[in-house]
Design an enzyme around this catalytic site. Sequence first.
Site, PDB file in Angstrom:
ATOM      1  N   HIS A 235      30.809 -21.669 -17.040  1.00  0.00           N
ATOM      2  CA  HIS A 235      30.982 -22.423 -15.959  1.00  0.00           C
ATOM      3  C   HIS A 235      31.388 -21.616 -14.634  1.00  0.00           C
ATOM      4  CE1 HIS A 235      32.097 -25.885 -13.578  1.00  0.00           C
ATOM      5  NE2 HIS A 235      32.997 -24.929 -13.029  1.00  0.00           N
ATOM      6  N   TYR A 239      30.152 -21.014  -9.757  1.00  0.00           N
ATOM      7  CA  TYR A 239      30.877 -20.497  -8.495  1.00  0.00           C
ATOM      8  C   TYR A 239      30.336 -19.179  -8.026  1.00  0.00           C
ATOM      9  CZ  TYR A 239      33.528 -24.719  -9.876  1.00  0.00           C
ATOM     10  OH  TYR A 239      33.839 -25.878 -10.311  1.00  0.00           O
ATOM     11  N   HIS A 385      22.176 -33.170 -12.460  1.00  0.00           N
ATOM     12  CA  HIS A 385      23.273 -32.333 -11.823  1.00  0.00           C
ATOM     13  C   HIS A 385      23.183 -30.963 -11.174  1.00  0.00           C
ATOM     14  CE1 HIS A 385      27.163 -30.605 -11.424  1.00  0.00           C
ATOM     15  NE2 HIS A 385      26.930 -29.888 -12.414  1.00  0.00           N
ATOM     16  N   PHE A 386      22.421 -30.318 -12.136  1.00  0.00           N
ATOM     17  CA  PHE A 386      22.547 -28.546 -11.751  1.00  0.00           C
ATOM     18  C   PHE A 386      21.305 -28.384 -10.600  1.00  0.00           C
ATOM     19  CE2 PHE A 386      20.920 -27.682 -15.980  1.00  0.00           C
ATOM     20  CZ  PHE A 386      19.624 -27.033 -15.527  1.00  0.00           C
ATOM     21  N   HIS A 387      20.312 -29.364 -10.587  1.00  0.00           N
ATOM     22  CA  HIS A 387      19.379 -29.195  -9.456  1.00  0.00           C
ATOM     23  C   HIS A 387      19.980 -29.406  -8.030  1.00  0.00           C
ATOM     24  CE1 HIS A 387      16.921 -28.256 -12.696  1.00  0.00           C
ATOM     25  NE2 HIS A 387      16.210 -27.394 -11.844  1.00  0.00           N
ATOM     26  N   ARG A 448      17.340 -33.590 -22.459  1.00  0.00           N
ATOM     27  CA  ARG A 448      16.832 -32.528 -21.600  1.00  0.00           C
ATOM     28  C   ARG A 448      16.382 -31.323 -22.770  1.00  0.00           C
ATOM     29  NH1 ARG A 448      22.292 -28.639 -20.706  1.00  0.00           N
ATOM     30  NH2 ARG A 448      20.853 -27.123 -19.729  1.00  0.00           N
ATOM     31  N   ARG A 449      15.695 -30.482 -22.126  1.00  0.00           N
ATOM     32  CA  ARG A 449      15.222 -29.061 -23.150  1.00  0.00           C
ATOM     33  C   ARG A 449      14.190 -29.738 -24.104  1.00  0.00           C
ATOM     34  NH1 ARG A 449      20.446 -25.127 -23.757  1.00  0.00           N
ATOM     35  NH2 ARG A 449      19.899 -24.113 -21.588  1.00  0.00           N
TER      36      ARG A 449
HETATM   37 FE1  HAS Z   1      28.198 -28.239 -13.174  1.00  0.00          FE
HETATM   38  C1  HAS Z   1      26.881 -28.738 -16.426  1.00  0.00           C
HETATM   39  C2  HAS Z   1      31.045 -30.026 -14.216  1.00  0.00           C
HETATM   40  C3  HAS Z   1      29.703 -27.813 -10.034  1.00  0.00           C
HETATM   41  C4  HAS Z   1      25.940 -25.883 -12.266  1.00  0.00           C
HETATM   42  N1  HAS Z   1      26.774 -27.391 -14.203  1.00  0.00           N
HETATM   43  C5  HAS Z   1      26.339 -27.748 -15.333  1.00  0.00           C
HETATM   44  C6  HAS Z   1      25.144 -26.861 -15.609  1.00  0.00           C
HETATM   45  C7  HAS Z   1      24.787 -26.189 -14.588  1.00  0.00           C
HETATM   46  C8  HAS Z   1      25.976 -26.582 -13.542  1.00  0.00           C
HETATM   47  C9  HAS Z   1      23.779 -25.098 -14.351  1.00  0.00           C
HETATM   48  O1  HAS Z   1      32.438 -30.776 -16.735  1.00  0.00           O
HETATM   49  C10 HAS Z   1      24.357 -26.893 -16.967  1.00  0.00           C
HETATM   50  C11 HAS Z   1      24.831 -25.812 -17.828  1.00  0.00           C
HETATM   51  C12 HAS Z   1      23.853 -26.056 -19.174  1.00  0.00           C
HETATM   52  O2  HAS Z   1      22.525 -25.358 -19.160  1.00  0.00           O
HETATM   53  O3  HAS Z   1      24.140 -26.526 -20.165  1.00  0.00           O
HETATM   54  N2  HAS Z   1      30.177 -28.918 -12.275  1.00  0.00           N
HETATM   55  C13 HAS Z   1      31.092 -29.516 -12.706  1.00  0.00           C
HETATM   56  C14 HAS Z   1      32.202 -29.783 -11.627  1.00  0.00           C
HETATM   57  C15 HAS Z   1      31.884 -29.132 -10.599  1.00  0.00           C
HETATM   58  C16 HAS Z   1      30.531 -28.530 -11.044  1.00  0.00           C
HETATM   59  C17 HAS Z   1      33.331 -30.570 -11.919  1.00  0.00           C
HETATM   60  N3  HAS Z   1      27.955 -27.097 -11.560  1.00  0.00           N
HETATM   61  C18 HAS Z   1      28.637 -27.131 -10.277  1.00  0.00           C
HETATM   62  C19 HAS Z   1      27.998 -26.186  -9.282  1.00  0.00           C
HETATM   63  C20 HAS Z   1      26.865 -25.840  -9.948  1.00  0.00           C
HETATM   64  C21 HAS Z   1      26.898 -26.196 -11.462  1.00  0.00           C
HETATM   65  C22 HAS Z   1      28.614 -25.921  -7.903  1.00  0.00           C
HETATM   66  C23 HAS Z   1      25.978 -24.984  -9.429  1.00  0.00           C
HETATM   67  C24 HAS Z   1      25.868 -24.099  -8.338  1.00  0.00           C
HETATM   68  N4  HAS Z   1      28.856 -29.139 -14.853  1.00  0.00           N
HETATM   69  C25 HAS Z   1      30.174 -29.825 -14.988  1.00  0.00           C
HETATM   70  C26 HAS Z   1      30.020 -30.212 -16.448  1.00  0.00           C
HETATM   71  C27 HAS Z   1      28.887 -29.627 -17.017  1.00  0.00           C
HETATM   72  C28 HAS Z   1      28.279 -28.943 -15.998  1.00  0.00           C
HETATM   73  C29 HAS Z   1      31.333 -30.716 -17.140  1.00  0.00           C
HETATM   74  C30 HAS Z   1      28.497 -30.019 -18.823  1.00  0.00           C
HETATM   75  C31 HAS Z   1      27.522 -30.942 -18.794  1.00  0.00           C
HETATM   76  C32 HAS Z   1      27.184 -31.177 -20.168  1.00  0.00           C
HETATM   77  O4  HAS Z   1      27.813 -31.797 -20.823  1.00  0.00           O
HETATM   78  O5  HAS Z   1      26.435 -30.086 -20.654  1.00  0.00           O
HETATM   79  C33 HAS Z   1      32.629 -29.098  -9.362  1.00  0.00           C
HETATM   80  O6  HAS Z   1      32.682 -27.914  -9.074  1.00  0.00           O
HETATM   81  C34 HAS Z   1      32.050 -29.822  -8.162  1.00  0.00           C
HETATM   82  C35 HAS Z   1      32.944 -30.068  -6.909  1.00  0.00           C
HETATM   83  C36 HAS Z   1      31.969 -30.457  -5.726  1.00  0.00           C
HETATM   84  C37 HAS Z   1      32.235 -31.266  -5.031  1.00  0.00           C
HETATM   85  C38 HAS Z   1      31.629 -31.676  -3.652  1.00  0.00           C
HETATM   86  C39 HAS Z   1      32.126 -31.078  -2.296  1.00  0.00           C
HETATM   87  C40 HAS Z   1      30.949 -31.264  -1.378  1.00  0.00           C
HETATM   88  C41 HAS Z   1      30.757 -30.626  -0.487  1.00  0.00           C
HETATM   89  C42 HAS Z   1      29.690 -30.776   0.624  1.00  0.00           C
HETATM   90  C43 HAS Z   1      30.189 -31.301   1.780  1.00  0.00           C
HETATM   91  C44 HAS Z   1      29.040 -31.878   2.679  1.00  0.00           C
HETATM   92  C45 HAS Z   1      29.214 -31.749   4.028  1.00  0.00           C
HETATM   93  C46 HAS Z   1      28.137 -32.322   4.785  1.00  0.00           C
HETATM   94  C47 HAS Z   1      29.984 -30.958   4.796  1.00  0.00           C
HETATM   95  C48 HAS Z   1      33.611 -32.438  -5.161  1.00  0.00           C
HETATM   96  C49 HAS Z   1      31.483 -29.282  -0.119  1.00  0.00           C
HETATM   97  C50 HAS Z   1      28.493 -33.585   5.528  1.00  0.00           C
HETATM   98  C51 HAS Z   1      27.651 -34.341   6.238  1.00  0.00           C
HETATM   99  C52 HAS Z   1      27.929 -35.981   6.343  1.00  0.00           C
HETATM  100  C53 HAS Z   1      27.407 -36.514   7.436  1.00  0.00           C
HETATM  101  C54 HAS Z   1      28.159 -36.519   5.078  1.00  0.00           C
HETATM  102 CU    CU Z   2      31.000 -26.184 -16.318  1.00  0.00          CU
END
Ligand code: HAS
Ligand code: CU
Length: 557
Positions: A235, A239, A385-387, A448-449
């Site tokens: 996980h 980050y 999600h991860f793309h 997947r996979r």
């Molecule tokens: Fe994830 C699975 C939960 C973030 C990557 N994640 C994966 C896998 C990858 C991955 C590669 O809880 C698959 C692994 C595998 O091969 O099995 N992930 C989360 C959560 C977050 C999260 C809670 N993941 C990421 C990030 C990744 C990434 C970042 C890569 C860089 N993920 C999971 C979970 C799984 C998972 C489960 C397991 C699933 C399963 O069952 O296999 C959090 O960190 C996300 C928090 C993010 C936010 C968004 C904030 C938005 C921002 C942008 C602001 C926009 C602006 C523009 C400023 C709350 C900062 C504004 C302009 C306007 C006008 C609107």
């Molecule tokens: Cu994770």
Amino acid sequence: STIVQAQTQVVTDPKGFQLSPGNRRWILLSILFGFAALAFGVFQGFVQGLNYAGISLFTMLPGMKTYYEGLTAHGVLNAFIFTFAEANGWLSMMTARGLGRNLNSKLLALSFIFLLLGTIFAGIPIFAGKASVLYTFYPPLRAHWAFYFGIALAVVSTWIISAAQLLALSAWRKEHKGERIPLMAYVSIMTYIMWDISSLGAASEDLFLLLPWSLNLLPGSDPLLSRVLFWYTGHQIVYYWLLPAYVSWYICIPRLVGGKLFSDSLARIAFIMFVVLVPVGFHHQYTDPGIGNYYKIAVLFLTFAIAFPSLLTAFSIMYALEIGGRANGGKGILGWFWKLPWSNPAVSAQVLAMIAFLPGGITGIMNASYNMNLLTHNTTFVPGHFHLTLGSAVTLSYFGIAYWLIPYLTGKELVLKGLARWQPWIYFLGILIFARGEISGGILGMPRRTAIAIINYEPLPGWKLAGALTGIGGTIMFIACVLFFLVIFFTLILGKPKETQEDIPFCETYLGAAPSGWQLILDKLSYWVLLSFILIGLVYGPFLLTHLPPKLTSPPF
Ligand code: HAS
Ligand code: CU
């Protein structure tokens, strides 16, 4: 507003600073090497996307005999080698500029050589069909020993960068007694401290369980323990991929859009949370047997907690963009948005990356919700999600960074500027279609996979459309990657020398780093590391105490 004016501050020493030739060389090599790895990887990705559209071209690319070789190559090259190389180069540079002192060039060289050797050692068995274990390398699937050795070398290369950063920090501290660490260096160093702590799980799995097992020095493997160690790192590695993009969003983007960062302390707190809230890996194992509910429930809450610093980031960056847009004449609630400097591909790529990260983060929170995970786990929802996260927030940000960084490091003007302007939009369009396909397909149970193009059962209703969108979106993303590589390649060989050498674009903060008061604790890095280890002990300690010694009983497959 007078108080705000009084505290306005830049995030590093404003006086010019030159990278030494040694630093510049190894940083540039690292950045280019990362993009080369990405280039190899996206060819595989293209084929993987077409798979879901029912087109099986797995064996088309050199050395590929099955679906899983290609998927392993795609994951290892894009998720490990590309990201490690970019972070190593990019955050070395940001640390050097932030502290106003070069890092040890010999360490940068050593790190680069480790990553290069790691890529060769891990890459050869993948392309030879001897390591089709995917980037998660779960035992009892067994790879050739060279694969595990290569992965270890790649991880050590990142530790060397961290050592170089910490040496520079301690030298800086001696000369700047009692001063706050410049924000630009702080965020870069904290990213690596977070990763040092987080990489210990998979590194020990690799070195003490898998590598000796692949050399027949152990009687078998322990799949449960291995998966726990892997996901402890697995996980947090997300980050390690993401925070380099955050460094750019916090430090460079406010400046590039003509805005300012709101608060220095808020930025530091976000990075501290990433360092402290390490133990969440069990949320990848909600469906695994052999893991008690204590762990699953604990990480459920901790995962929601670690989404919080990303919400802080969303606030800080959106505000910085708004300040910039308003300074450019934007009016009304959203008028500022259109006034951002969209014609600069360094900006458009990164703002589009942020927008893609909104659904990317939301789908992460859906995955983290235990009962939702039972629906999404092992379906294409997860790559959807991860793309949007790794494949967009991170990769598209690196494209944007490269549009100013490659000219900065080489002293050459960017060429094919028109193409560069379109490229982020094409990629963004591609990812929206691709992710729509994978996410909707996943909700309908599309696995997947899976070499879906050659399955011998009827796809469920809805998979065909979802798969077609995945294939179309993936193709568009691939085309956009090729355009990016063309711009960078021709900049390197044809770029005209720049007339003026600008500094790195770093921003000002409204509320700067306070010289006294409670904020000083934010710079006591060892406190946060200690807190992190306490939390890790609480979550992983009971598991290890009840599970160890390893049950090395599974024969290889
Ligand atoms: Fe994830 C699975 C939960 C973030 C990557 N994640 C994966 C896998 C990858 C991955 C590669 O809880 C698959 C692994 C595998 O091969 O099995 N992930 C989360 C959560 C977050 C999260 C809670 N993941 C990421 C990030 C990744 C990434 C970042 C890569 C860089 N993920 C999971 C979970 C799984 C998972 C489960 C397991 C699933 C399963 O069952 O296999 C959090 O960190 C996300 C928090 C993010 C936010 C968004 C904030 C938005 C921002 C942008 C602001 C926009 C602006 C523009 C400023 C709350 C900062 C504004 C302009 C306007 C006008 C609107
Ligand atoms: Cu994770």
